[in-house]
Design an enzyme around this catalytic site. Sequence first.
Site, PDB file in Angstrom:
ATOM      1  CB  CYS A  95      10.752  42.103  52.507  1.00  0.00           C
ATOM      2  SG  CYS A  95       9.164  42.912  52.315  1.00  0.00           S
TER       3      CYS A  95
HETATM    4  P1  NAD Z   1       3.412  45.907  45.583  1.00  0.00           P
HETATM    5  O1  NAD Z   1       4.324  45.916  44.422  1.00  0.00           O
HETATM    6  O2  NAD Z   1       2.585  44.698  45.903  1.00  0.00           O
HETATM    7  O3  NAD Z   1       2.399  47.137  45.473  1.00  0.00           O
HETATM    8  C1  NAD Z   1       2.753  48.418  45.056  1.00  0.00           C
HETATM    9  C2  NAD Z   1       1.535  49.043  44.390  1.00  0.00           C
HETATM   10  O4  NAD Z   1       1.798  50.426  44.181  1.00  0.00           O
HETATM   11  C3  NAD Z   1       1.192  48.461  43.013  1.00  0.00           C
HETATM   12  O5  NAD Z   1      -0.156  48.016  43.025  1.00  0.00           O
HETATM   13  C4  NAD Z   1       1.383  49.658  42.050  1.00  0.00           C
HETATM   14  O6  NAD Z   1       0.460  49.634  40.978  1.00  0.00           O
HETATM   15  C5  NAD Z   1       1.164  50.842  42.981  1.00  0.00           C
HETATM   16  N1  NAD Z   1       1.772  52.106  42.556  1.00  0.00           N
HETATM   17  C6  NAD Z   1       3.039  52.352  42.165  1.00  0.00           C
HETATM   18  N2  NAD Z   1       3.214  53.669  41.900  1.00  0.00           N
HETATM   19  C7  NAD Z   1       2.019  54.280  42.131  1.00  0.00           C
HETATM   20  C8  NAD Z   1       1.551  55.613  42.042  1.00  0.00           C
HETATM   21  N3  NAD Z   1       2.340  56.625  41.664  1.00  0.00           N
HETATM   22  N4  NAD Z   1       0.252  55.870  42.317  1.00  0.00           N
HETATM   23  C9  NAD Z   1      -0.564  54.878  42.705  1.00  0.00           C
HETATM   24  N5  NAD Z   1      -0.180  53.578  42.829  1.00  0.00           N
HETATM   25  C10 NAD Z   1       1.099  53.292  42.544  1.00  0.00           C
HETATM   26  O7  NAD Z   1       4.334  46.263  46.839  1.00  0.00           O
HETATM   27  P2  NAD Z   1       4.203  45.738  48.355  1.00  0.00           P
HETATM   28  O8  NAD Z   1       4.651  44.332  48.473  1.00  0.00           O
HETATM   29  O9  NAD Z   1       2.877  46.134  48.893  1.00  0.00           O
HETATM   30  O10 NAD Z   1       5.340  46.632  49.036  1.00  0.00           O
HETATM   31  C11 NAD Z   1       5.213  48.029  49.146  1.00  0.00           C
HETATM   32  C12 NAD Z   1       6.346  48.537  50.011  1.00  0.00           C
HETATM   33  O11 NAD Z   1       6.231  48.009  51.348  1.00  0.00           O
HETATM   34  C13 NAD Z   1       7.738  48.128  49.538  1.00  0.00           C
HETATM   35  O12 NAD Z   1       8.633  49.162  49.828  1.00  0.00           O
HETATM   36  C14 NAD Z   1       8.069  46.924  50.402  1.00  0.00           C
HETATM   37  O13 NAD Z   1       9.448  46.738  50.570  1.00  0.00           O
HETATM   38  C15 NAD Z   1       7.427  47.317  51.721  1.00  0.00           C
HETATM   39  N6  NAD Z   1       7.034  46.196  52.557  1.00  0.00           N
HETATM   40  C16 NAD Z   1       6.485  45.087  52.010  1.00  0.00           C
HETATM   41  C17 NAD Z   1       6.079  44.019  52.830  1.00  0.00           C
HETATM   42  C18 NAD Z   1       5.490  42.788  52.238  1.00  0.00           C
HETATM   43  O14 NAD Z   1       5.376  41.793  52.960  1.00  0.00           O
HETATM   44  N7  NAD Z   1       5.079  42.782  50.975  1.00  0.00           N
HETATM   45  C19 NAD Z   1       6.256  44.115  54.221  1.00  0.00           C
HETATM   46  C20 NAD Z   1       6.797  45.279  54.755  1.00  0.00           C
HETATM   47  C21 NAD Z   1       7.179  46.327  53.922  1.00  0.00           C
END
Ligand code: NAD
Length: 442
Positions: free
Chosen positions: A277
């Site tokens: 992040c």
């Molecule tokens: P990630 O990359 O771990 O997961 C994203 C998932 O989305 C993947 O499994 C991917 O296959 C899936 N995906 C993508 N396009 C898709 C679609 N069209 N249909 C279905 N599935 C689809 O990401 P994350 O770490 O969970 O982060 C997600 C969001 O949350 C980001 O914007 C991030 O900045 C935000 N965020 C993350 C955290 C954290 O600690 N990881 C905390 C707060 C906010």
Amino acid sequence: MNITIVGTGYVGLVSGVCLANKGHKVTCVDLREDIVNNLNKGIAHIYEKDLESLLNQAITDKCFKATSNLDEALNQSNIVILAVGTPSENGEIDLTQIKIASAQIGHYIKKTNQFLSVVIKSTVIPTTTDTVVKKILEQESGKTLGEFGLGMNPEFLKEGDAIADFINPDRVVIGYEDELTKQYLEKMYSPWDCDKIYVNTRTAEMIKYTNNTLLACLISINNELANVASTLGNIDYNNVIKGVISDKRWSPIIDNNRITPSISAYFTPGAGFGGSCFPKDIQAIRTQGEKLGLNMAVTNAVLDINKKQASRVIDMLDNIEGKKILLLGLAFKPGTDDLRESSAVNIMFQLLLKKACVIVHDPIAIDHAKKQFNNSLIQYTDSWKEEVTKVDTIIIGTNWPEYLELKDIVKDNTTVFDTKRLFSINDIPNVNYLTFGYSKTN
Ligand code: NAD
């Protein structure tokens, strides 16, 4: 409520499992069939404490299922939450996953009479929801806002404590563009008894970026000042912090008790912020500001200081070439298997560039690392304790609690670079202890 979550990563899966745990019926959608199949068997593809047990409980309670078929999931839902990735592309936010998912949902809305609220949980730069997402939904569905709903509900969970953070959040930010979406989100979060902040979607987006940027700012300014302290010598920056944090404005005294704020962790000097992040989010808001013609001097400095911090480890070690170095920990923090933008990974590659022989351990992230960094120059070990006495230099890259045992087994005169301040400076007296924000002499 029936809830669909699109994107089953750290945020989507944790949100899904926790919402199911509160009694909602959740369907998680992901493009990856392997993730979907495993989730339906109760196997999580990411590591978070308590995640798998809650997942299995939710499956048993018939409150959770996973699918790769978006339409099938949406068919039964009032609300769809987007938790897809928003990575960085040359310092700018890459909204491809958001755009594709929005188009897929818009296409579905076209075919249905049901009212569906589309809520962005991914971190997106301010105005994304009420411009980019709204436009795609309207174009693909042929309908206008009001015929579908639009919201933004930023996520503040911290990897390593993700389940606890989601179950017990400091607050919930509810951004909305229409009354029904506000009501749906109110209902979805009705089991949560915390502060709820109701705003429009671009304010919700801005809250998330301001939150992360201020925290990153604290890390960078402390690292900069800690570098002054260590260059001067004979100052332990952790003692400096103790003196600073005792200011009542940081640690208020209530009923004669001083409240030690968890913010103090952001004062501790280290190899810089990492993870999925902070680096990408600070870059994204910096770029958005610059595109608006603004001078983003502070955010630029925050990033610049951060970028240089890990290489101080390399600068402070002597004669790296050919040296056997044990690197303890690769995850960007303990409690997670996430390697994204980890300072420990950065250090590992800098060591390899300097031709060191690197032996690497991580109790949880090692399998991800083996897959991601399949490099014959990296020697992975499952039993770090066996390696401790075979090397002269050890770097603590992640402050996993088990590495505290190092104190009892490390041989005299070993160089230990503690990038995470796992130990206090006099904890292991017979080693050459190096860390950030401290040096014996100038
Ligand atoms: P990630 O990359 O771990 O997961 C994203 C998932 O989305 C993947 O499994 C991917 O296959 C899936 N995906 C993508 N396009 C898709 C679609 N069209 N249909 C279905 N599935 C689809 O990401 P994350 O770490 O969970 O982060 C997600 C969001 O949350 C980001 O914007 C991030 O900045 C935000 N965020 C993350 C955290 C954290 O600690 N990881 C905390 C707060 C906010």
